[in-house]
Design a protein around this motif. Structure first.
Motif, PDB file in Angstrom:
ATOM      1  N   GLY A 188       0.845  -1.197   0.000  1.00 59.91           N
ATOM      2  CA  GLY A 188       0.000   0.000   0.000  1.00 59.91           C
ATOM      3  C   GLY A 188       0.873   1.236   0.000  1.00 59.91           C
ATOM      4  O   GLY A 188       1.457   1.590   1.030  1.00 59.91           O
ATOM      5  N   GLU A 191       0.054   4.473   2.645  1.00 55.63           N
ATOM      6  CA  GLU A 191       0.249   4.152   4.056  1.00 55.63           C
ATOM      7  C   GLU A 191       1.716   3.839   4.354  1.00 55.63           C
ATOM      8  O   GLU A 191       2.253   4.223   5.395  1.00 55.63           O
ATOM      9  N   ARG A 192       2.364   3.133   3.430  1.00 53.58           N
ATOM     10  CA  ARG A 192       3.790   2.808   3.613  1.00 53.58           C
ATOM     11  C   ARG A 192       4.630   4.075   3.555  1.00 53.58           C
ATOM     12  O   ARG A 192       5.562   4.257   4.349  1.00 53.58           O
ATOM     13  N   ALA A 296      -4.749  -1.148   8.661  1.00 54.44           N
ATOM     14  CA  ALA A 296      -3.989   0.096   8.777  1.00 54.44           C
ATOM     15  C   ALA A 296      -4.277   0.763  10.120  1.00 54.44           C
ATOM     16  O   ALA A 296      -5.388   0.690  10.641  1.00 54.44           O
ATOM     17  N   ASN A 305       0.728   1.705   7.706  1.00 50.91           N
ATOM     18  CA  ASN A 305       0.518   0.265   7.621  1.00 50.91           C
ATOM     19  C   ASN A 305       1.732  -0.548   8.059  1.00 50.91           C
ATOM     20  O   ASN A 305       1.885  -1.691   7.670  1.00 50.91           O
TER      21      ASN A 305
END
Length: 519
Positions: A188, A191-192, A296, A305
């Motif tokens: 992702g 989020e990363r 998440a 995440n």
């Protein structure tokens, strides 16, 4: 030889000394002050005074701290950073920090999205734009000491992230702090990337508290100890590792409690109910380690995440304020007197009715002066206890994965406010030293390493892929400070991704080992 374990909570900072047989020699609770660092060293001084040992025999010191969490939530101490995303033209529609509030987005001095990145199968999305990368870092030279680099599908291939990091080091110098997303977050991009940005912004906070902690220990005669930081999977990391990945210290408190609960109760599978002064955290002990969240997680308003424990928090603690309303209903919390409980609770001569007062009135706890709560109506106290019980039992139901009763472990300084006959539990225990389970969890923790990747089993056979993942996880644990001979695989999973072509699976393996063969 001894281990010193410290864990910072919202109400108390706990410290324990454990000998070579992992027996608790001394344990203290010290109020967490407005200055967290002052509370940490106050707890250290108190446990040293209680133990009265040769301080040179302390060989390891472990700290679980909330300072990185607080820095994000309070927007304090965050370093100015530069953010580079590799993923044009595919990802330009959603810029970095797109949903961040202005007060925390201000950490970014400059951002850029350049060409490069990969598809889900590792094929090139676009050529890496080396010239644009170099120009970006030339533009922020002298303005930042920390950079965050992310790339589309970096979890599959991180070639471009590594290339960009090398250019950043060349342009900005060897002292630049570089955070790359493939080492921090999971699948992702946004989020990363968010987790990577936070990690980069925390480097000054991490350097400050790691250096200060080590220096303060030395000033107290603890000169032979290796220093470690607790991370949020229930294991430890070295100071150098903590400086590279400070974000991994976030939410280490609940995981320390879960690990400590496992050690004290000798249980490997249970629900852990950690009752503090303000909140109760419920987590799941799985094979001796905290169960990891599969969704998440939002930290200080930022969606991330990276690995986090599967924990829920409810507004119930030893200092929770109890009220009776005009309609006869009783509420407990969510507001609390917190670390001022020894001043404000009735049993300590204060004027505020707390959950601890209710427990003392019902004869469940021996704290303070019971005569100061003798005037509380017993029926009212029972109604308040029923409310507290219901809050926790609902939390237990939320954490269970089946209707079957499950073992439970009560820990934390506030666990005196709860009974042990909780609905939904097969057994419910309060082990000795449960009040300091978090510090004990910090002291007895192991060191871990995790490997995660997307693998197409049509190209790499499953057995071969899993074997490679296990080897990589072991190497990661050794790099983090584990003794190679003690490292073992503690978790392994491969999940088919139905929306990917072929037989693509997300492979994730975790390994853990002991810090030192001597202890």
């Amino acid at each position: 030889m001894y281990k010193l374990g410290i864990d910072v909570g919202g109400t108390n900072t706990d410290a324990v000394l454990i000998d070579e047989n992992l027996k608790v020699v001394a344990a203290v609770k010290n109020p967490t002050s407005g200055d967290i660092y002052e509370g940490i060293m106050g707890a250290v001084d108190a446990v040293l005074a209680q133990a009265n040992i040769d301080r040179k025999l302390i060989k390891q010191a472990m700290l679980g701290t909330t300072q990185c969490t607080n820095a994000i939530v309070e927007r304090k101490g965050l370093a100015p950073i530069a953010i580079l995303r590799i993923g044009a033209p595919a990802s330009v529609g959603i810029p970095p920090m797109v949903d961040w509030s202005d007060d925390i987005a201000a950490v970014a001095v400059d951002t850029a999205i350049i060409g490069g990145g990969f598809e889900f199968d590792g094929k090139r999305l676009a050529d890496f734009d080396e010239a644009a990368c170099r120009a970006f870092f030339e533009g922020v030279k002298g303005k930042v000491e920390s950079v965050a680099i992310s790339c589309v599908f970096a979890g599959v291939r991180n070639d471009d992230e590594l290339a960009a990091a090398a250019i950043a080091r060349e342009v900005l110098g060897d002292d630049v702090r570089i955070s790359i997303s493939s080492e921090i977050g999971s699948m992702g991009l946004v989020e990363r990337e968010n987790a990577t940005i936070l990690n980069a912004a925390l480097h000054l906070v991490a350097e400050r508290f790691t250096e200060g902690f080590a220096k303060s220990l030395a000033e107290r005669g603890i000169t032979e100890a290796d220093v470690y930081l607790s991370q949020n999977d229930g294991t430890l990391m070295t100071i150098d590792h903590a400086r590279r990945y400070p974000i991994l210290t976030i939410a280490c408190g609940p995981t320390n409690s879960i690990r400590g609960a496992s050690y004290l109760s000798r249980m490997d599978d249970a629900i852990v109910i950690d009752v503090g002064g303000t909140t109760t955290d419920l987590g799941v002990l799985q094979a001796g380690f905290p169960r990891e969240s599969g969704v998440a997680v939002t930290i200080g308003g930022v969606r991330t995440n990276f690995r986090m424990p599967d924990v829920i928090s409810i507004g119930l603690g030893g200092g929770s304020i109890v009220r009776e309303h005009e309609d006869g209903t009783v509420t407990v919390g969510p507001d609390s007197v917190g670390y001022e409980i020894t001043k404000k609770a009735l049993v300590f001569g204060g004027d505020t009715l707390t959950a601890t007062d209710i427990a003392v009135r019902l004869g469940m706890a021996e704290v303070g002066d019971a005569s100061k709560v003798a005037h509380i109506d017993e029926e009212f106290a029972k109604k308040a206890m029923a409310v507290m019980r219901e809050m926790v039992e609902e939390g237990i139901d939320m954490m269970k994965v089946s209707n079957d009763d499950i073992d439970a472990i009560l820990v934390g300084g506030g666990c005196i406010i709860l009974p042990t006959d909780l609905a939904g539990t097969a057994t419910c225990v309060k082990p000795e030293f449960s009040g300091c389970a978090n510090a004990i969890g910090s002291a007895i923790s192991k060191v871990s390493g995790t490997y995660e990747a997307l693998v197409d089993y049509d190209e790499t056979p499953r057995d071969q892929a899993l074997e490679a993942a296990r080897a990589a996880a072991i190497e990661a644990a050794v790099e983090a400070g584990a003794v190679r001979e003690t490292v073992e695989i503690i978790d392994s999973e491969d999940v088919p991704l139905q929306y990917y072509p072929g037989h693509t699976n997300r492979v994730k393996v975790k390994a853990a080992g002991d810090l030192s063969a001597a202890l």
